[in-house]
Write an enzyme that holds these catalytic residues in place. Structure first.
Site, PDB file in Angstrom:
ATOM      1  N   LYS A   1      73.365  50.488  64.617  1.00  0.00           N
ATOM      2  CA  LYS A   1      72.557  50.660  63.417  1.00  0.00           C
ATOM      3  C   LYS A   1      71.914  49.318  63.096  1.00  0.00           C
ATOM      4  O   LYS A   1      72.601  48.304  62.946  1.00  0.00           O
ATOM      5  CB  LYS A   1      73.429  51.109  62.248  1.00  0.00           C
ATOM      6  CG  LYS A   1      72.651  51.317  60.950  1.00  0.00           C
ATOM      7  CD  LYS A   1      73.563  51.691  59.801  1.00  0.00           C
ATOM      8  CE  LYS A   1      74.145  53.081  60.013  1.00  0.00           C
ATOM      9  NZ  LYS A   1      74.938  53.507  58.813  1.00  0.00           N
TER      10      LYS A   1
ATOM     11  N   GLY B   1      42.965  56.889  63.222  1.00  0.00           N
ATOM     12  CA  GLY B   1      41.730  56.187  63.531  1.00  0.00           C
ATOM     13  C   GLY B   1      40.731  56.082  62.395  1.00  0.00           C
ATOM     14  O   GLY B   1      40.375  54.992  61.940  1.00  0.00           O
TER      15      GLY B   1
ATOM     16  N   ILE C   1      40.928  56.831  59.195  1.00  0.00           N
ATOM     17  CA  ILE C   1      41.478  56.258  57.962  1.00  0.00           C
ATOM     18  C   ILE C   1      41.570  54.742  58.073  1.00  0.00           C
ATOM     19  O   ILE C   1      41.247  54.012  57.123  1.00  0.00           O
ATOM     20  CB  ILE C   1      42.845  56.884  57.633  1.00  0.00           C
ATOM     21  CG1 ILE C   1      42.653  58.342  57.199  1.00  0.00           C
ATOM     22  CG2 ILE C   1      43.580  56.093  56.563  1.00  0.00           C
ATOM     23  CD1 ILE C   1      43.935  59.127  57.030  1.00  0.00           C
ATOM     24  N   ASN C   2      42.000  54.244  59.226  1.00  0.00           N
ATOM     25  CA  ASN C   2      42.038  52.791  59.422  1.00  0.00           C
ATOM     26  C   ASN C   2      40.639  52.184  59.330  1.00  0.00           C
ATOM     27  O   ASN C   2      40.447  51.113  58.743  1.00  0.00           O
ATOM     28  CB  ASN C   2      42.651  52.459  60.784  1.00  0.00           C
ATOM     29  CG  ASN C   2      44.139  52.708  60.839  1.00  0.00           C
ATOM     30  OD1 ASN C   2      44.800  52.797  59.813  1.00  0.00           O
ATOM     31  ND2 ASN C   2      44.677  52.841  62.036  1.00  0.00           N
TER      32      ASN C   2
ATOM     33  N   ARG D   1      52.177  63.821  60.739  1.00  0.00           N
ATOM     34  CA  ARG D   1      53.125  62.992  61.492  1.00  0.00           C
ATOM     35  C   ARG D   1      53.400  61.648  60.817  1.00  0.00           C
ATOM     36  O   ARG D   1      52.606  61.174  59.995  1.00  0.00           O
ATOM     37  CB  ARG D   1      52.607  62.757  62.915  1.00  0.00           C
ATOM     38  CG  ARG D   1      51.264  62.051  62.969  1.00  0.00           C
ATOM     39  CD  ARG D   1      50.738  61.960  64.381  1.00  0.00           C
ATOM     40  NE  ARG D   1      49.429  61.292  64.396  1.00  0.00           N
ATOM     41  CZ  ARG D   1      48.879  60.768  65.479  1.00  0.00           C
ATOM     42  NH1 ARG D   1      49.490  60.840  66.648  1.00  0.00           N
ATOM     43  NH2 ARG D   1      47.693  60.182  65.405  1.00  0.00           N
TER      44      ARG D   1
ATOM     45  N   SER E   1      37.923  51.490  75.247  1.00  0.00           N
ATOM     46  CA  SER E   1      38.607  50.329  75.807  1.00  0.00           C
ATOM     47  C   SER E   1      38.272  50.253  77.291  1.00  0.00           C
ATOM     48  O   SER E   1      37.658  51.178  77.856  1.00  0.00           O
ATOM     49  CB  SER E   1      40.118  50.459  75.625  1.00  0.00           C
ATOM     50  OG  SER E   1      40.596  51.553  76.405  1.00  0.00           O
TER      51      SER E   1
ATOM     52  N   GLU F   1      39.826  53.215  78.958  1.00  0.00           N
ATOM     53  CA  GLU F   1      39.144  54.468  78.644  1.00  0.00           C
ATOM     54  C   GLU F   1      37.830  54.582  79.408  1.00  0.00           C
ATOM     55  O   GLU F   1      37.461  55.670  79.865  1.00  0.00           O
ATOM     56  CB  GLU F   1      38.919  54.563  77.139  1.00  0.00           C
ATOM     57  CG  GLU F   1      40.210  54.803  76.363  1.00  0.00           C
ATOM     58  CD  GLU F   1      40.120  54.441  74.894  1.00  0.00           C
ATOM     59  OE1 GLU F   1      41.108  54.698  74.167  1.00  0.00           O
ATOM     60  OE2 GLU F   1      39.083  53.888  74.467  1.00  0.00           O
TER      61      GLU F   1
ATOM     62  N   ASP G   1      40.155  49.932  65.521  1.00  0.00           N
ATOM     63  CA  ASP G   1      39.609  50.513  64.303  1.00  0.00           C
ATOM     64  C   ASP G   1      38.937  49.441  63.447  1.00  0.00           C
ATOM     65  O   ASP G   1      37.882  49.676  62.849  1.00  0.00           O
ATOM     66  CB  ASP G   1      40.712  51.198  63.500  1.00  0.00           C
ATOM     67  CG  ASP G   1      41.405  52.292  64.282  1.00  0.00           C
ATOM     68  OD1 ASP G   1      40.732  52.992  65.056  1.00  0.00           O
ATOM     69  OD2 ASP G   1      42.633  52.453  64.119  1.00  0.00           O
TER      70      ASP G   1
END
Length: 310
Positions: free
Chosen positions: A27, A40, A42-43, A90, A187, A190, A256
């Protein structure tokens, strides 16, 4: 003041922690617990607002975590247009190990989206446009067709709104195939996936990026290369900017932040190379601090002066 819309099909509640040392089974007590709205688009909106712009966030959210995301967006002062979904939003985690300075990131795949839900998203976009730009950013969750961004771009073009695309895989390929984009930001990896082979040299990357410009798929193609810098392809040819030498503490939101600053500069009438340089400064600024803080305007201005001389 420039006004844009951003679309985030698979948003997150971003949680970040500090921990002395990552150990399996044990722990681990954490400190510096932070919560932020993420994904993406939102950032992009968060950084765009910091730079003095206004961004309307279109996003899908639902389940027990949906209201939390909505509350976080409100706390960050972001304009929101929520499309309700049955699935659960999420939660993504970033853990900063103090002993080594390394960051560990855990990101779930997200909910499955119904056809009626993603169609509601297109309808909501259509009603809100035109604006100075529409930024389509991030991954597509399960259930959303691969050509969804191409469909959203078509809606934007009908209103005369320029479109920016930052995604990956089939979603990026389909969006580019439809063409007519203002800016696309892959990128290096990509771009290599798009052309079907590894790309190493700066010149080779520039050549492949120019193919999309020459084919009318995008006016601008900005290829980010991580610590190496970035390449911009445009009608006048490719340009390369090296990244500043800085100590990277996080990779969260660098792309972003790059998009937000470049779009902000373009919306304010700055020329393409100036906007590219501003984007590079913001992308570099985003990695200076661990966690989900994204690019800080003071860091952007300082790095802009360092990179571009002003």
């Amino acid at each position: 003041m420039p006004r844009i819309a951003t679309l985030t099909m698979n948003p997150t509640i971003d949680v970040s922690y500090d921990v002395a040392r990552v150990q399996h089974t044990h722990k681990m007590r954490t400190t510096n617990e932070q919560y932020a709205p993420g994904g993406g688009g939102i950032n992009v909106a968060r950084v765009f607002k910091r730079l003095g712009g206004e961004a309307l966030n279109f996003y899908l959210a639902g389940g027990a975590t949906g209201p939390t995301l909505e509350r976080l967006l409100s706390e960050f002062g972001l304009g929101c247009c929520r499309i309700p979904i049955a699935g659960t939003t999420r939660i993504a985690s970033a853990v900063h190990e103090l002993e080594t300075g390394k960051e560990y990131r855990f990101t779930p795949s997200g909910p499955t989206i119904k056809e009626s839900e993603w169609q509601d998203c297109l309808d909501s976009l259509s009603a809100a446009l035109p604006l100075d730009a529409l930024v389509l950013s991030g991954s597509l969750p399960s259930g959303v067709p691969a050509d969804f961004y191409a469909r959203a771009a078509a809606v934007a073009r009908e209103s005369g709104t320029p479109v920016v695309l930052d995604s990956s895989g089939d979603a990026l390929a389909a969006g580019l195939e439809a063409g007519g984009l203002l800016l696309v930001k892959p990128s290096q990896g990509e771009l290599a996936a798009l052309v079907g082979r590894e790309l190493e040299g700066i010149e080779e990357i520039g050549v492949e990026a120019m193919r999309f410009v020459e084919a009318g798929k995008a006016r601008l193609v900005a290829v980010t290369l991580g610590h190496r810098g970035a390449v911009l392809a445009r009608a006048e040819g490719p340009s390369f900017l090296p990244a500043p030498e800085i100590e990277a503490k996080s990779a969260v939101g660098a792309g972003d932040s790059f998009v937000a600053a470049m779009v902000h500069a373009l919306a304010n009438g700055r020329d393409e190379l100036e906007a590219f340089c501003f984007g590079m400064a913001a992308g570099s600024a985003a990695v200076l601090s661990p966690g989900t803080g994204l690019a800080d305007p003071e860091d952007i201005q300082r790095l802009h002066a360092q990179i571009c001389g002003g």
